[in-house]
Design a protein around this motif. Structure first.
Motif, PDB file in Angstrom:
ATOM      1  N   GLY A 205       0.820  -1.207   0.000  1.00 31.42           N
ATOM      2  CA  GLY A 205       0.000   0.000   0.000  1.00 31.42           C
ATOM      3  C   GLY A 205       0.854   1.257   0.000  1.00 31.42           C
ATOM      4  N   GLN A 206       1.913   1.246   0.798  1.00 38.34           N
ATOM      5  CA  GLN A 206       2.831   2.380   0.841  1.00 38.34           C
ATOM      6  C   GLN A 206       3.617   2.495  -0.456  1.00 38.34           C
ATOM      7  OE1 GLN A 206       3.016   4.701   3.266  1.00 38.34           O
ATOM      8  NE2 GLN A 206       4.418   5.776   1.913  1.00 38.34           N
ATOM      9  N   PHE A 207       4.027   1.342  -1.003  1.00 35.48           N
ATOM     10  CA  PHE A 207       4.810   1.340  -2.243  1.00 35.48           C
ATOM     11  C   PHE A 207       4.005   1.960  -3.391  1.00 35.48           C
ATOM     12  CE2 PHE A 207       5.829  -0.804  -6.269  1.00 35.48           C
ATOM     13  CZ  PHE A 207       7.163  -0.472  -6.392  1.00 35.48           C
ATOM     14  N   VAL A 208       2.726   1.622  -3.498  1.00 38.59           N
ATOM     15  CA  VAL A 208       1.882   2.152  -4.579  1.00 38.59           C
ATOM     16  C   VAL A 208       1.764   3.664  -4.459  1.00 38.59           C
ATOM     17  CG1 VAL A 208      -0.458   2.187  -5.504  1.00 38.59           C
ATOM     18  CG2 VAL A 208       0.614   0.005  -4.930  1.00 38.59           C
ATOM     19  N   ARG A 209       1.588   4.161  -3.256  1.00 39.65           N
ATOM     20  CA  ARG A 209       1.484   5.621  -3.058  1.00 39.65           C
ATOM     21  C   ARG A 209       2.779   6.322  -3.451  1.00 39.65           C
ATOM     22  NH1 ARG A 209      -1.835   3.056   0.308  1.00 39.65           N
ATOM     23  NH2 ARG A 209      -3.852   4.017   0.885  1.00 39.65           N
ATOM     24  N   GLU A 210       3.905   5.663  -3.203  1.00 39.59           N
ATOM     25  CA  GLU A 210       5.194   6.230  -3.611  1.00 39.59           C
ATOM     26  C   GLU A 210       5.283   6.302  -5.132  1.00 39.59           C
ATOM     27  OE1 GLU A 210       7.972   3.635  -1.778  1.00 39.59           O
ATOM     28  OE2 GLU A 210       7.641   4.413   0.257  1.00 39.59           O
ATOM     29  N   GLN A 211       4.685   5.320  -5.802  1.00 41.13           N
ATOM     30  CA  GLN A 211       4.684   5.337  -7.265  1.00 41.13           C
ATOM     31  C   GLN A 211       3.843   6.489  -7.801  1.00 41.13           C
ATOM     32  OE1 GLN A 211       6.737   3.169  -9.059  1.00 41.13           O
ATOM     33  NE2 GLN A 211       7.362   2.859  -6.935  1.00 41.13           N
ATOM     34  N   PHE A 212       2.732   6.794  -7.155  1.00 44.73           N
ATOM     35  CA  PHE A 212       1.919   7.931  -7.573  1.00 44.73           C
ATOM     36  C   PHE A 212       2.730   9.223  -7.503  1.00 44.73           C
ATOM     37  CE2 PHE A 212      -2.083   5.557  -5.972  1.00 44.73           C
ATOM     38  CZ  PHE A 212      -2.222   4.928  -7.191  1.00 44.73           C
ATOM     39  N   VAL A 213       3.491   9.365  -6.429  1.00 40.35           N
ATOM     40  CA  VAL A 213       4.328  10.562  -6.272  1.00 40.35           C
ATOM     41  C   VAL A 213       5.391  10.603  -7.365  1.00 40.35           C
ATOM     42  CG1 VAL A 213       5.969  11.748  -4.762  1.00 40.35           C
ATOM     43  CG2 VAL A 213       3.915  10.685  -3.785  1.00 40.35           C
ATOM     44  N   GLN A 214       6.005   9.452  -7.613  1.00 43.44           N
ATOM     45  CA  GLN A 214       7.068   9.385  -8.626  1.00 43.44           C
ATOM     46  C   GLN A 214       6.545   9.744 -10.016  1.00 43.44           C
ATOM     47  OE1 GLN A 214       9.475   5.825  -8.476  1.00 43.44           O
ATOM     48  NE2 GLN A 214       9.955   5.954 -10.655  1.00 43.44           N
ATOM     49  N   TYR A 215       5.313   9.316 -10.334  1.00 45.42           N
ATOM     50  CA  TYR A 215       4.719   9.607 -11.640  1.00 45.42           C
ATOM     51  C   TYR A 215       4.006  10.954 -11.669  1.00 45.42           C
ATOM     52  CZ  TYR A 215       5.565   4.976 -13.641  1.00 45.42           C
ATOM     53  OH  TYR A 215       6.157   3.843 -14.158  1.00 45.42           O
ATOM     54  N   GLY A 216       3.992  11.654 -10.532  1.00 45.37           N
ATOM     55  CA  GLY A 216       3.311  12.941 -10.475  1.00 45.37           C
ATOM     56  C   GLY A 216       1.811  12.827 -10.659  1.00 45.37           C
ATOM     57  N   MET A 217       1.230  11.730 -10.148  1.00 43.95           N
ATOM     58  CA  MET A 217      -0.195  11.464 -10.341  1.00 43.95           C
ATOM     59  C   MET A 217      -1.001  11.879  -9.113  1.00 43.95           C
ATOM     60  SD  MET A 217       0.002   7.647 -12.070  1.00 43.95           S
ATOM     61  CE  MET A 217      -1.772   7.446 -11.998  1.00 43.95           C
ATOM     62  N   LYS A 218      -2.091  12.574  -9.359  1.00 44.73           N
ATOM     63  CA  LYS A 218      -3.077  12.844  -8.327  1.00 44.73           C
ATOM     64  C   LYS A 218      -4.287  11.967  -8.633  1.00 44.73           C
ATOM     65  CE  LYS A 218      -1.665  17.585  -7.295  1.00 44.73           C
ATOM     66  NZ  LYS A 218      -2.098  19.015  -7.189  1.00 44.73           N
ATOM     67  N   VAL A 219      -4.541  10.990  -7.782  1.00 47.19           N
ATOM     68  CA  VAL A 219      -5.571   9.996  -8.083  1.00 47.19           C
ATOM     69  C   VAL A 219      -6.745  10.127  -7.126  1.00 47.19           C
ATOM     70  CG1 VAL A 219      -3.834   8.396  -8.962  1.00 47.19           C
ATOM     71  CG2 VAL A 219      -4.577   8.222  -6.585  1.00 47.19           C
ATOM     72  N   LYS A 220      -7.885   9.707  -7.606  1.00 47.56           N
ATOM     73  CA  LYS A 220      -9.072   9.631  -6.761  1.00 47.56           C
ATOM     74  C   LYS A 220      -9.070   8.274  -6.071  1.00 47.56           C
ATOM     75  CE  LYS A 220     -14.120   9.363  -6.889  1.00 47.56           C
ATOM     76  NZ  LYS A 220     -15.339   9.360  -7.742  1.00 47.56           N
ATOM     77  N   VAL A 221      -9.065   8.294  -4.743  1.00 45.09           N
ATOM     78  CA  VAL A 221      -9.074   7.057  -3.965  1.00 45.09           C
ATOM     79  C   VAL A 221     -10.508   6.761  -3.561  1.00 45.09           C
ATOM     80  CG1 VAL A 221      -8.225   5.855  -1.932  1.00 45.09           C
ATOM     81  CG2 VAL A 221      -6.726   7.447  -3.156  1.00 45.09           C
ATOM     82  N   LEU A 222     -11.074   5.715  -4.153  1.00 44.13           N
ATOM     83  CA  LEU A 222     -12.456   5.358  -3.865  1.00 44.13           C
ATOM     84  C   LEU A 222     -12.593   4.729  -2.489  1.00 44.13           C
ATOM     85  CD1 LEU A 222     -15.337   5.150  -5.121  1.00 44.13           C
ATOM     86  CD2 LEU A 222     -14.714   2.837  -5.840  1.00 44.13           C
ATOM     87  N   ALA A 223     -11.612   3.882  -2.123  1.00 42.32           N
ATOM     88  CA  ALA A 223     -11.668   3.206  -0.826  1.00 42.32           C
ATOM     89  C   ALA A 223     -10.280   2.723  -0.446  1.00 42.32           C
ATOM     90  CB  ALA A 223     -12.645   2.037  -0.866  1.00 42.32           C
ATOM     91  N   GLU A 224     -10.029   2.619   0.860  1.00 46.16           N
ATOM     92  CA  GLU A 224      -8.814   2.020   1.402  1.00 46.16           C
ATOM     93  C   GLU A 224      -9.233   0.818   2.229  1.00 46.16           C
ATOM     94  OE1 GLU A 224      -6.766   5.033   3.578  1.00 46.16           O
ATOM     95  OE2 GLU A 224      -5.890   5.931   1.778  1.00 46.16           O
ATOM     96  N   VAL A 225      -8.648  -0.342   1.927  1.00 45.80           N
ATOM     97  CA  VAL A 225      -9.081  -1.583   2.572  1.00 45.80           C
ATOM     98  C   VAL A 225      -7.874  -2.341   3.106  1.00 45.80           C
ATOM     99  CG1 VAL A 225     -11.150  -1.746   1.144  1.00 45.80           C
ATOM    100  CG2 VAL A 225      -9.030  -2.830   0.370  1.00 45.80           C
ATOM    101  N   ASN A 226      -8.156  -3.482   3.726  1.00 47.05           N
ATOM    102  CA  ASN A 226      -7.103  -4.229   4.411  1.00 47.05           C
ATOM    103  C   ASN A 226      -6.749  -5.546   3.723  1.00 47.05           C
ATOM    104  OD1 ASN A 226      -5.308  -4.277   6.650  1.00 47.05           O
ATOM    105  ND2 ASN A 226      -6.561  -5.868   7.591  1.00 47.05           N
ATOM    106  N   SER A 227      -7.403  -5.845   2.583  1.00 46.36           N
ATOM    107  CA  SER A 227      -7.109  -7.106   1.927  1.00 46.36           C
ATOM    108  C   SER A 227      -7.206  -6.959   0.415  1.00 46.36           C
ATOM    109  CB  SER A 227      -8.060  -8.200   2.430  1.00 46.36           C
ATOM    110  OG  SER A 227      -8.987  -8.603   1.491  1.00 46.36           O
ATOM    111  N   PHE A 228      -6.374  -7.728  -0.284  1.00 51.29           N
ATOM    112  CA  PHE A 228      -6.384  -7.699  -1.740  1.00 51.29           C
ATOM    113  C   PHE A 228      -7.717  -8.198  -2.293  1.00 51.29           C
ATOM    114  CE2 PHE A 228      -1.712  -8.123  -1.007  1.00 51.29           C
ATOM    115  CZ  PHE A 228      -1.347  -6.923  -1.582  1.00 51.29           C
ATOM    116  N   ASP A 229      -8.261  -9.239  -1.696  1.00 55.71           N
ATOM    117  CA  ASP A 229      -9.540  -9.764  -2.173  1.00 55.71           C
ATOM    118  C   ASP A 229     -10.631  -8.712  -2.096  1.00 55.71           C
ATOM    119  OD1 ASP A 229      -8.655 -12.197  -2.930  1.00 55.71           O
ATOM    120  OD2 ASP A 229      -9.402 -13.302  -1.212  1.00 55.71           O
TER     121      ASP A 229
END
Length: 326
Positions: A205-229
């Motif tokens: 989860g932290q790694f993906v957010r770092e990628q957004f910063v690296q790509y300069g992306m501002k994304v809409k987060v629909l939900a934050e959850v605790n499992s991949f499923d």
């Protein structure tokens, strides 16, 4: 060193506070606090830094815990070795795994293990990777299967599976209409889509957010959850996208046929899956066989068969091309 008090200290290290540790140890909070004070009096020095949240060990406390873990491992090693010398096929195997991976991997290996060792009791701990690592150090579990980026010196790590991050999206998204499933795309191609993410406490989860910063992306987060499923189900039902490690044993082929899956260009996650145990731990015969069964159960050929996303097995072909697995 009082071994019962050591167990309480290790529980506080795992949970970060006395209240939660008392709950897991099935004792009252005053009783656990008193046990720790007694141990500190015997040592003549504090074990924990009072006032810190979560509770942190003092330098003396770190040495106390390190020595205690060594004593516990020596005692367990002796029991394991004597069991093997006596030709015993009984015992307790304590195994840690994430809930997502355990849900699909364990049913594949448990029947064979129980057939081989009907007298061995298997205790499974389904927790997050970070906590499982601490439980491994404390001797609460014997073997762990989890995703890690950094390795810790007291532990042995055996690579189990390389986790390539893939993007899953609902078929009614603009992304799905533009690119066929199985394509290689850039994360930036998903700009404008709504994301379902793992919470920040998860390594990925932290790694993906770092990628957004690296790509300069501002994304809409629909939900934050605790499992991949959960993330995948929400994304597919809500016209959104999510990211997941591949291969992941929580994959539901029927579910994923409802969406499109994409490989991500120039994105390398080092959070691979490892089988872990404490260095110098004596492994009984049933422990060694358990590890062998797990490795058989992770068969890439079987995974690719379950991950065929069309009648022409297009995604399987792409997987082979991208990973080099045949």
């Amino acid at each position: 060193m009082n071994m019962k008090n050591l167990q309480y200290v290790l529980a506080v290290c795992q949970e970060g506070n006395i209240t939660a540790a008392a709950h897991t140890q099935h004792v009252s909070q005053p009783a656990l606090s008193q046990a720790i004070k007694q141990e500190e009096q015997n040592l003549g020095t504090p074990i924990f830094q009072r006032g810190s949240t979560p509770l942190q060990l003092t330098p003396a406390g770190k040495r106390y815990v390190e020595t205690g873990r060594q004593i516990m491992m020596l005692e367990q090693n002796l029991k394991n070795e004597l069991s093997d010398l006596n030709g015993e096929s009984t015992g307790i195997l304590r195994f840690g795994i994430s809930a997502q991976e355990g849900m699909y991997l364990l049913p594949r290996v448990l029947p064979r293990f129980f057939q081989m060792y009907p007298q061995v009791k298997l205790c499974v701990e389904e927790r997050g990777s970070a906590l499982l690592e601490e439980m491994l150090l404390d001797g609460t579990v014997d073997i762990v299967l989890a995703r890690y980026e950094r390795k810790r010196e007291p532990l042995e790590y055996r690579l189990f599976a390389k986790n390539k991050l893939v993007l899953l999206c609902a078929q009614d998204t603009a992304l799905a209409r533009k690119y066929p499933s199985g394509s290689s795309i850039s994360l930036r191609d998903a700009q404008g889509e709504a994301f379902v993410l793992l919470e920040k406490e998860h390594h990925i989860g932290q790694f993906v957010r770092e990628q957004f910063v690296q790509y300069g992306m501002k994304v809409k987060v629909l939900a934050e959850v605790n499992s991949f499923d959960t993330a995948k189900r929400i994304a597919l039902s809500s016209g959104a996208v999510t990211l997941s490690p591949y291969p992941l044993f929580s994959t539901d082929p029927d579910l994923e046929r409802q969406g499109n899956v994409y490989f991500l260009k120039n994105m390398k996650s080092s959070h691979h899956s490892y089988l872990c145990w404490r260095k110098n731990m004596y492994q009984t015969r049933y422990m060694r066989d358990w590890i062998a069964l797990l490795e058989e159960g992770r068969s890439i050929a079987d995974i690719s068969e379950r991950l065929s996303f069309s009648s022409q097995n297009y995604f399987t072909v792409v997987f082979k091309r991208e990973t080099g697995v045949s």
